[in-house]
Design a protein around this motif. Structure first.
Motif, PDB file in Angstrom:
ATOM      1  N   ILE A   7     -38.120  89.065  62.944  1.00 17.80           N
ATOM      2  CA  ILE A   7     -36.871  88.287  62.991  1.00 17.80           C
ATOM      3  C   ILE A   7     -36.989  87.063  62.079  1.00 17.80           C
ATOM      4  O   ILE A   7     -36.048  86.730  61.342  1.00 17.80           O
ATOM      5  CB  ILE A   7     -36.566  87.836  64.458  1.00 17.80           C
ATOM      6  CG1 ILE A   7     -36.458  89.049  65.387  1.00 17.80           C
ATOM      7  CG2 ILE A   7     -35.328  86.941  64.531  1.00 17.80           C
ATOM      8  CD1 ILE A   7     -35.249  89.839  65.394  1.00 17.80           C
ATOM      9  N   ASP A   8     -38.159  86.422  62.091  1.00 15.97           N
ATOM     10  CA  ASP A   8     -38.348  85.265  61.188  1.00 15.97           C
ATOM     11  C   ASP A   8     -38.172  85.702  59.736  1.00 15.97           C
ATOM     12  O   ASP A   8     -37.516  85.045  58.938  1.00 15.97           O
ATOM     13  CB  ASP A   8     -39.761  84.661  61.350  1.00 15.97           C
ATOM     14  CG  ASP A   8     -39.906  83.963  62.692  1.00 15.97           C
ATOM     15  OD1 ASP A   8     -38.869  83.742  63.350  1.00 15.97           O
ATOM     16  OD2 ASP A   8     -41.054  83.667  63.083  1.00 15.97           O
ATOM     17  N   TRP A   9     -38.786  86.844  59.405  1.00 13.36           N
ATOM     18  CA  TRP A   9     -38.668  87.381  58.043  1.00 13.36           C
ATOM     19  C   TRP A   9     -37.199  87.670  57.717  1.00 13.36           C
ATOM     20  O   TRP A   9     -36.697  87.300  56.658  1.00 13.36           O
ATOM     21  CB  TRP A   9     -39.510  88.675  57.937  1.00 13.36           C
ATOM     22  CG  TRP A   9     -39.164  89.506  56.740  1.00 13.36           C
ATOM     23  CD1 TRP A   9     -39.623  89.341  55.469  1.00 13.36           C
ATOM     24  CD2 TRP A   9     -38.269  90.627  56.685  1.00 13.36           C
ATOM     25  NE1 TRP A   9     -39.080  90.270  54.633  1.00 13.36           N
ATOM     26  CE2 TRP A   9     -38.237  91.082  55.364  1.00 13.36           C
ATOM     27  CE3 TRP A   9     -37.485  91.281  57.641  1.00 13.36           C
ATOM     28  CZ2 TRP A   9     -37.468  92.168  54.958  1.00 13.36           C
ATOM     29  CZ3 TRP A   9     -36.712  92.364  57.239  1.00 13.36           C
ATOM     30  CH2 TRP A   9     -36.711  92.792  55.910  1.00 13.36           C
ATOM     31  N   PHE A  10     -36.523  88.318  58.677  1.00 17.04           N
ATOM     32  CA  PHE A  10     -35.121  88.705  58.488  1.00 17.04           C
ATOM     33  C   PHE A  10     -34.275  87.464  58.176  1.00 17.04           C
ATOM     34  O   PHE A  10     -33.478  87.446  57.241  1.00 17.04           O
ATOM     35  CB  PHE A  10     -34.653  89.397  59.774  1.00 17.04           C
ATOM     36  CG  PHE A  10     -33.238  89.874  59.775  1.00 17.04           C
ATOM     37  CD1 PHE A  10     -32.811  90.838  58.875  1.00 17.04           C
ATOM     38  CD2 PHE A  10     -32.313  89.371  60.697  1.00 17.04           C
ATOM     39  CE1 PHE A  10     -31.504  91.308  58.893  1.00 17.04           C
ATOM     40  CE2 PHE A  10     -31.007  89.832  60.723  1.00 17.04           C
ATOM     41  CZ  PHE A  10     -30.611  90.792  59.823  1.00 17.04           C
ATOM     42  N   ARG A  11     -34.487  86.430  58.963  1.00 15.51           N
ATOM     43  CA  ARG A  11     -33.705  85.195  58.751  1.00 15.51           C
ATOM     44  C   ARG A  11     -34.043  84.574  57.386  1.00 15.51           C
ATOM     45  O   ARG A  11     -33.161  84.083  56.691  1.00 15.51           O
ATOM     46  CB  ARG A  11     -34.022  84.207  59.858  1.00 15.51           C
ATOM     47  CG  ARG A  11     -33.388  84.606  61.177  1.00 15.51           C
ATOM     48  CD  ARG A  11     -33.252  83.377  62.060  1.00 15.51           C
ATOM     49  NE  ARG A  11     -32.418  83.640  63.201  1.00 15.51           N
ATOM     50  CZ  ARG A  11     -32.865  83.713  64.454  1.00 15.51           C
ATOM     51  NH1 ARG A  11     -34.155  83.556  64.694  1.00 15.51           N
ATOM     52  NH2 ARG A  11     -32.030  83.927  65.440  1.00 15.51           N
ATOM     53  N   SER A  12     -35.340  84.628  57.018  1.00 13.41           N
ATOM     54  CA  SER A  12     -35.739  84.014  55.748  1.00 13.41           C
ATOM     55  C   SER A  12     -35.117  84.754  54.559  1.00 13.41           C
ATOM     56  O   SER A  12     -35.072  84.245  53.453  1.00 13.41           O
ATOM     57  CB  SER A  12     -37.265  84.004  55.623  1.00 13.41           C
ATOM     58  OG  SER A  12     -37.718  85.310  55.329  1.00 13.41           O
ATOM     59  N   LYS A  13     -34.670  85.988  54.799  1.00 14.69           N
ATOM     60  CA  LYS A  13     -34.056  86.777  53.718  1.00 14.69           C
ATOM     61  C   LYS A  13     -32.525  86.803  53.859  1.00 14.69           C
ATOM     62  O   LYS A  13     -31.861  87.756  53.434  1.00 14.69           O
ATOM     63  CB  LYS A  13     -34.568  88.233  53.753  1.00 14.69           C
ATOM     64  CG  LYS A  13     -36.065  88.372  53.594  1.00 14.69           C
ATOM     65  CD  LYS A  13     -36.483  88.075  52.172  1.00 14.69           C
ATOM     66  CE  LYS A  13     -37.997  88.159  52.039  1.00 14.69           C
ATOM     67  NZ  LYS A  13     -38.493  87.582  50.799  1.00 14.69           N
ATOM     68  N   ASN A  14     -31.996  85.817  54.540  1.00 10.62           N
ATOM     69  CA  ASN A  14     -30.545  85.668  54.714  1.00 10.62           C
ATOM     70  C   ASN A  14     -29.915  86.691  55.657  1.00 10.62           C
ATOM     71  O   ASN A  14     -28.700  86.899  55.621  1.00 10.62           O
ATOM     72  CB  ASN A  14     -29.796  85.703  53.370  1.00 10.62           C
ATOM     73  CG  ASN A  14     -30.253  84.585  52.481  1.00 10.62           C
ATOM     74  OD1 ASN A  14     -30.494  83.471  52.969  1.00 10.62           O
ATOM     75  ND2 ASN A  14     -30.442  84.876  51.201  1.00 10.62           N
ATOM     76  N   GLY A  15     -30.741  87.360  56.461  1.00 11.30           N
ATOM     77  CA  GLY A  15     -30.174  88.178  57.517  1.00 11.30           C
ATOM     78  C   GLY A  15     -29.713  87.221  58.609  1.00 11.30           C
ATOM     79  O   GLY A  15     -30.322  86.180  58.813  1.00 11.30           O
ATOM     80  N   ALA A  16     -28.617  87.551  59.281  1.00  9.39           N
ATOM     81  CA  ALA A  16     -28.112  86.623  60.294  1.00  9.39           C
ATOM     82  C   ALA A  16     -28.005  87.293  61.650  1.00  9.39           C
ATOM     83  O   ALA A  16     -27.302  88.291  61.800  1.00  9.39           O
ATOM     84  CB  ALA A  16     -26.761  86.082  59.856  1.00  9.39           C
ATOM     85  N   LEU A  17     -28.747  86.754  62.612  1.00  4.14           N
ATOM     86  CA  LEU A  17     -28.534  87.160  64.003  1.00  4.14           C
ATOM     87  C   LEU A  17     -27.463  86.207  64.491  1.00  4.14           C
ATOM     88  O   LEU A  17     -27.698  85.019  64.674  1.00  4.14           O
ATOM     89  CB  LEU A  17     -29.817  86.976  64.809  1.00  4.14           C
ATOM     90  CG  LEU A  17     -30.857  88.061  64.628  1.00  4.14           C
ATOM     91  CD1 LEU A  17     -32.128  87.702  65.340  1.00  4.14           C
ATOM     92  CD2 LEU A  17     -30.336  89.393  65.147  1.00  4.14           C
ATOM     93  N   LEU A  18     -26.247  86.725  64.631  1.00  2.00           N
ATOM     94  CA  LEU A  18     -25.121  85.823  64.768  1.00  2.00           C
ATOM     95  C   LEU A  18     -25.036  85.171  66.142  1.00  2.00           C
ATOM     96  O   LEU A  18     -24.511  84.095  66.288  1.00  2.00           O
ATOM     97  CB  LEU A  18     -23.831  86.594  64.473  1.00  2.00           C
ATOM     98  CG  LEU A  18     -23.769  87.131  63.043  1.00  2.00           C
ATOM     99  CD1 LEU A  18     -22.565  88.014  62.859  1.00  2.00           C
ATOM    100  CD2 LEU A  18     -23.745  85.988  62.042  1.00  2.00           C
ATOM    101  N   ASP A  19     -25.535  85.898  67.145  1.00  2.00           N
ATOM    102  CA  ASP A  19     -25.333  85.358  68.480  1.00  2.00           C
ATOM    103  C   ASP A  19     -26.553  85.669  69.346  1.00  2.00           C
ATOM    104  O   ASP A  19     -26.558  86.635  70.100  1.00  2.00           O
ATOM    105  CB  ASP A  19     -24.053  85.998  69.067  1.00  2.00           C
ATOM    106  CG  ASP A  19     -23.713  85.392  70.399  1.00  2.00           C
ATOM    107  OD1 ASP A  19     -24.485  84.527  70.866  1.00  2.00           O
ATOM    108  OD2 ASP A  19     -22.690  85.785  70.976  1.00  2.00           O
ATOM    109  N   THR A  20     -27.565  84.826  69.233  1.00  3.96           N
ATOM    110  CA  THR A  20     -28.804  85.099  69.973  1.00  3.96           C
ATOM    111  C   THR A  20     -28.629  84.841  71.461  1.00  3.96           C
ATOM    112  O   THR A  20     -29.480  85.224  72.259  1.00  3.96           O
ATOM    113  CB  THR A  20     -29.959  84.231  69.446  1.00  3.96           C
ATOM    114  OG1 THR A  20     -29.469  82.920  69.260  1.00  3.96           O
ATOM    115  CG2 THR A  20     -30.529  84.767  68.159  1.00  3.96           C
TER     116      THR A  20
END
Ligand SMILES: C[S@@+](CC[C@H](N)C(=O)[O-])C[C@H]1O[C@@H](n2cnc3c(N)ncnc32)[C@H](O)[C@@H]1O
Length: 500
Positions: A7-20
């Motif tokens: 998830i950290d990697w995903f966010r660092s690549k502009n992936g968005a978990l919109l509603d955690t």
């Protein structure tokens, strides 16, 4: 690899978990990772978005252009999955220099699919639709004929020292299995043709899809992507097969599980990203399910390594997969058809030319396929009827009578003999026995039992139809007899004729 790292990697690549606050990923017993709703989520709610350039495909990997379009095509990497598999192997070999390194190292290395079963376990699947479709030999042929020559041609891209580790046949099967169980069909957004990768390589036309606007339900505005199961045909020769360039690994979206009839979320296209959106309200504590296209258990096992067990509607009832099917080859019917006219071969050839169907498929509704009825009628026709039909190029009407049903009943019985089990499969699934059975064997029994139940159910329907025809024949012959008796016993001389 924990989900947190991913998830950290995903966010660092502009992936968005919109509603955690609404969902999180967790382990589900027997299913691996999946997503769960932390609170009630309404329909049309966006859960996360993935930038298109974070999907891994022959369009986004740099390998096709590094190898060159001409070489890519010359090695046949533009056909089937060999190109994407090679991209995945190459990206993995780049280590942290690849933007997908964290993602690739989070993926499973072991699978419960029959591709990796022992010969002994595979025998348990005899008779089922799985056996002929595993495709191990085809995959090995692609590896030897496409991938090995490509690798050998460029030591700069595929250094000798890492070939054995990163480019082995074993890695090839693992990457192929990851594509089979986790990839999506992702088309280019209109206007995007000719972006990274091999330019326009087999890209299909993209539907023109309206862009999402802020106030509208994204599910209404965008096109659902398809899980690979809905879209891809494994055969390269199939004219309708999708473009290999549209096959993409989609990080995070591939962490959703699926179960028959349970879909409550789906991935949608946007111009620059893909968006996972709920397609139904999801209650707090429920799993968030994607769809794999609700295939029969034989396909689920072959592609994903699991099976679905839910309630099956009548007439079959019980627990199983309502999408199960049985395939019945036409030659089984040919073998049991009692009359053996000289023109049999000719009739079968004619059928194949005109109906183009050498296999008949029955589902859990246990309904006789019209094509099977029509085919059996063809086998049973008198020479005169056959000559007439073939002259008019007309397939026989799918009308049943006792003779046709007899052949179909015997066809179903003969088809049942294809399965190996000596003990009843139901008994093998009883908890006290199943707890000592391996997962592969349990899965094999569930698949073949599902198919056998369809055959049994269909045979019962056929028997009931025969009974109904016999009964109606008896009733009409009883009526005829009664009428004849009445005519005989009516007092002579009282009829109109005698009065005259
Ligand atoms: C697209 S991935 C889903 C995420 C996966 N569970 C993981 O841990 O990354 C597909 C794989 O998940 C597992 N899976 C999905 N749905 C399942 C289900 N209903 N029952 C058991 N396993 C399931 C199977 O192993 C399948 O090959």
């Amino acid at each position: 690899m924990t989900s947190d790292n991913l998830i950290d990697w995903f966010r660092s690549k502009n992936g968005a978990l919109l509603d955690t606050s609404s969902m999180e990923f967790q382990e589900f017993p027997g299913q691996g990772r999946g997503a769960i709703a932390l609170k009630d989520i309404p329909e049309g709610h966006a859960l996360f978005t993935i930038p298109r350039d974070l999907t891994l495909s022959t369009r986004t990997s740099a390998l096709p252009s590094r190898l060159g379009k001409e070489a890519w095509t010359q090695f046949g990497l533009d056909k089937g999955w060999a190109g994407l598999i090679l991209c995945m192997m190459w990206e993995e070999a780049q280590g942290s220099a690849s933007q997908w390194s964290t993602y690739l190292s989070s993926l499973p290395l072991a699978f419960d699919t029959p591709m990796f079963w022992s010969e002994e376990d595979l025998k348990e699947l005899t008779g089922t639709a799985v056996v002929d479709k595993i495709g191990k030999e085809d995959a090995e042929r692609d590896y030897n004929e496409k991938v090995v020559p490509a690798i050998s041609s460029r030591a700069d891209l595929f250094p000798e020292s890492v070939r054995q580790h990163h480019y082995s046949l074993e890695r090839y099967h693992i990457m192929g299995s990851l594509i089979l169980s986790r990839s999506f069909h992702v088309e280019l957004w209109a206007g995007d043709e000719g972006q990274a990768g091999v330019e326009g390589a087999d890209a299909m036309d993209v539907d023109s899809v309206p862009q999402e606007t802020e106030d509208k339900n994204p599910a209404d505005e965008t096109e659902p992507t398809e899980n690979i199961l809905d879209a891809i045909s494994d055969g390269e020769d199939d004219e309708d097969a999708e473009s290999p360039a549209d096959v993409a690994m989609v990080p995070i979206a591939d962490m959703l599980n699926a179960r028959y009839g349970s879909e409550n979320a789906k991935l949608f296209y946007e111009p620059t990203e893909l968006r996972m959106v709920t397609t139904k309200p999801v209650r707090a504590g429920e799993q968030i399910w994607n769809t794999y296209g609700d295939p029969p258990n034989s396909d689920l096992l072959r592609r994903y390594g699991h099976v679905d067990l839910v309630s099956v509607p009548e007439p079959m009832g019980g627990i199983g997969n309502p999408a199960d099917i049985v395939e019945i080859r036409g030659d089984v019917a040919v073998a049991v058809a009692t009359n053996d006219p000289a023109s049999l071969e000719e009739r079968v050839d004619w059928w194949l030319e005109n109906a183009d169907d050498d296999t008949f498929v029955v589902g859990t509704d246990c309904e006789l396929p019209e094509e099977l009825v029509s085919f059996v009628r063809l086998l049973l026709m008198s020479t005169e009827e056959w000559e007439n039909s073939s002259r008019k190029s007309k397939l026989p009407k799918p009308k049943v009578d006792i003779a046709v049903l007899d052949v179909i009943e015997r066809t179903l019985t003969k088809r049942m003999e294809d399965y190996p089990s000596t003990i009843e499969d139901e008994a093998l699934l009883k908890p006290e026995i199943a707890s000592n059975t391996t997962l592969n064997k349990k899965h094999a029994v569930i698949v073949r039992l599902g198919e056998k139940k369809i055959l049994r159910g269909t045979r019962s329907q056929v028997r009931a139809m025969k009974e109904a025809i016999r009964l109606s024949n008896t009733q009409s012959s009883a009526k005829d007899k009664k009428r004849a008796r009445e005519a005989e016993s009516s007092p002579r001389g009282k009829g109109k004729k005698s009065r005259r």
